[in-house]
Design an enzyme around this catalytic site. Structure first.
Site, PDB file in Angstrom:
ATOM      1  N   ASP A   9       0.867  -1.170   0.000  1.00 18.52           N
ATOM      2  CA  ASP A   9       0.000   0.000   0.000  1.00 18.52           C
ATOM      3  C   ASP A   9       0.910   1.229   0.000  1.00 18.52           C
ATOM      4  O   ASP A   9       2.129   1.120   0.202  1.00 18.52           O
ATOM      5  CB  ASP A   9      -0.886  -0.044   1.244  1.00 18.52           C
ATOM      6  CG  ASP A   9      -1.649   1.236   1.471  1.00 18.52           C
ATOM      7  OD1 ASP A   9      -2.352   1.679   0.542  1.00 18.52           O
ATOM      8  OD2 ASP A   9      -1.534   1.810   2.570  1.00 18.52           O
ATOM      9  N   ASP A  11      -0.282   5.146   1.011  1.00 14.98           N
ATOM     10  CA  ASP A  11      -0.560   6.128   2.059  1.00 14.98           C
ATOM     11  C   ASP A  11      -0.612   5.469   3.430  1.00 14.98           C
ATOM     12  O   ASP A  11      -1.459   4.619   3.703  1.00 14.98           O
ATOM     13  CB  ASP A  11      -1.884   6.844   1.772  1.00 14.98           C
ATOM     14  CG  ASP A  11      -1.779   7.751   0.552  1.00 14.98           C
ATOM     15  OD1 ASP A  11      -0.806   8.508   0.470  1.00 14.98           O
ATOM     16  OD2 ASP A  11      -2.665   7.687  -0.313  1.00 14.98           O
TER      17      ASP A  11
END
Length: 231
Positions: A9, A11
């Site tokens: 991922d 953020d």
């Protein structure tokens, strides 16, 4: 663990971006003359929603009808927010989270493939990549799936299923790194194993089921998820 790829991922996982996103939204609100302002507590509650436009739409559902913005106005806010966010990143506002670069470089040296699955737009990801990564995106990641590549964002597993298709791998071949309940839910819905390094801006009572939760991706924790070949 017979790993073939690590999937990240962005953020909150590669970098602690969430508060920078919040500040960028507030700057865009102010620039466009809106009275909206997201403090840390409001923003924490909004992190359950993936995507900037979606987050603003969710926020304004609680406002009186006359205070809500039409779709085109939200898009204008998003455009300004992306510019501000990119400017802040270009000015060196963020670094990668501890251990991330070391893990990525070691994984590549060990022959593992690396990829990204993020709900952020491609423009937002590229802004972070230019501001935080030490090499070009193509040199580090074999595949990048952004919110622009899917029709359903996290917690829907579409992005994770798409990256498997592009890499030509099965769920047992990969390990996912996430930071939030919504991202964790997406990866688990795709049947993937997940290591969670919670973001400092995330909910204190987040539930990650039986997945491995670590304070960071620093080398001292690698053995916990079976990555020992580099030792």
């Amino acid at each position: 663990m017979n790993l073939k790829a690590l999937i990240f991922d962005v953020d909150g996982t590669l970098a602690e971006t969430e508060d920078l996103h919040r500040r960028s939204f507030n700057a865009a609100f102010a620039e466009l003359g809106l009275s909206w302002h997201w403090d840390r507590e409001v923003n924490r509650g909004l992190l359950a929603v993936s995507g900037g436009l979606e987050r603003m739409s969710f926020f304004q559902e609680r406002l009186p009808a006359e205070a809500r913005l039409p779709e085109e106005r939200l898009e204008a806010v998003q455009t300004v927010k992306r510019r501000v966010y990119g400017e802040m990143l270009a000015d060196g506002a963020l670094d990668l989270r501890p251990g991330v670069r070391d893990l990525l470089e070691t994984a590549k040296a060990e022959g593992l493939r690396c990829a990204v699955v993020t709900a952020a737009s491609s423009a937002s990801f590229e802004a972070l990549a230019q501001g935080c990564l030490w090499a070009s995106t193509d040199e580090i990641f074999e595949s990048v799936i952004t919110g622009d590549d899917v029709t359903r964002k996290k917690p829907d597993p579409q992005g994770y299923l798409l990256v498997l298709e592009r890499l030509g791998l099965a769920v047992e071949d990969v390990l996912v790194f996430e930071d939030s309940p919504v991202g964790h839910a997406a990866a688990r819905a795709a049947g993937m194993r997940v290591v969670v390094t919670p973001s400092e801006d995330g909910a204190d009572d987040a539930d990650f089921g039986q997945s491995l939760v670590l304070p960071s991706l620093e080398r001292e924790y690698w053995e916990a998820f079976g990555f020992t070949r580099a030792e």
